[in-house]
Design a protein around this motif. Structure first.
Motif, short mmCIF file in Angstrom:
data_model
loop_
_atom_site.label_atom_id
_atom_site.label_comp_id
_atom_site.label_asym_id
_atom_site.label_seq_id
_atom_site.Cartn_x
_atom_site.Cartn_y
_atom_site.Cartn_z
N UNK A 1 -3.72 -0.13 3.19
CA UNK A 1 -3.06 -0.47 2.45
C UNK A 1 -2.19 0.05 1.52
N UNK A 2 -1.07 -0.31 1.92
CA UNK A 2 0.09 0.39 0.78
C UNK A 2 -0.21 0.14 -0.96
N UNK A 3 -0.21 -1.15 -1.06
CA UNK A 3 -0.25 -2.03 -1.92
C UNK A 3 -1.98 -1.28 -2.86
N UNK A 4 -3.03 -1.49 -2.25
CA UNK A 4 -4.50 0.23 -2.97
C UNK A 4 -4.06 1.03 -3.50
N UNK A 5 -2.78 1.54 -2.98
CA UNK A 5 -2.19 3.34 -3.72
C UNK A 5 -0.95 2.29 -4.35
N UNK A 6 -0.73 1.42 -5.45
CA UNK A 6 0.46 1.23 -6.22
C UNK A 6 1.31 1.87 -6.12
N UNK A 7 1.63 1.44 -3.94
CA UNK A 7 2.54 1.96 -3.10
C UNK A 7 3.52 0.89 -3.07
N UNK A 8 5.10 0.71 -4.01
CA UNK A 8 5.61 -0.28 -3.54
C UNK A 8 5.27 -1.99 -4.18
#
Length: 158
Positions: free
Chosen positions: A131-138
């Motif tokens: 999940x991209x948001x778990x990694x602060x991506x966008x």
């Protein structure tokens, strides 16, 4: 079999990803540089490991404007976070091949992940979803514009 990975033009590893934008349009991409080490011995899994570093700036989607945005502060912030890293903790047999449990670090986010893979004819092929948001991506970009799920596929030639 051990593979030493260096940032060269003839990498024995390929890392591709896919996400969606505007709910249904697929956006593929890849990373063109990888370094580290992969050791896989299906007869001695306790000695098998993955230690991978990916220069985040090597991301490419075939669109220069998008690639520069991905390298910027909204996503990978490659000026401050140079590498994506995966370090396995253990490799074990799974129902459909093998599983490498390990730590995936993107920016300052560290998560435990399981990477499923199979081996055939001197090739390891596998995948994982993040999940991209778990990694602060966008983080500020809504999921209907850019999907939160990112599928990552890889292959390593042994």
């Amino acid at each position: 079999m051990t593979v030493i990975l260096t940032d060269s033009d003839s990498l024995p590893i390929k890392i591709d990803f896919m996400t969606k934008k505007i709910l249904f349009l697929k956006v593929p991409g890849s990373f063109t540089q990888v370094s580290g080490e992969v050791h896989f011995d299906k007869h001695n899994l306790s000695e098998s490991f993955f230690d991978i570093q990916i220069p985040a700036k090597s991301i490419t989607t075939g669109n220069d404007k998008r690639d520069n945005h991905l390298r910027g502060k909204d996503f990978f912030d490659t000026d401050n976070y140079r590498h994506i890293e995966f370090k396995s903790i253990k490799v074990e047999k799974s129902l459909k091949g093998y599983c490498s449990s390990g730590i995936l670090t993107i920016k300052d986010s560290i998560r435990n992940v399981e990477v499923l893979f199979d081996d055939s004819e001197n090739m390891l092929e596998g995948s994982l979803n993040i999940q991209r948001k778990d990694y602060g991506l966008g983080s500020k970009i809504p999921e209907f514009i850019i999907g939160n799920k990112v599928s990552i596929d890889f292959s390593v030639q042994l």
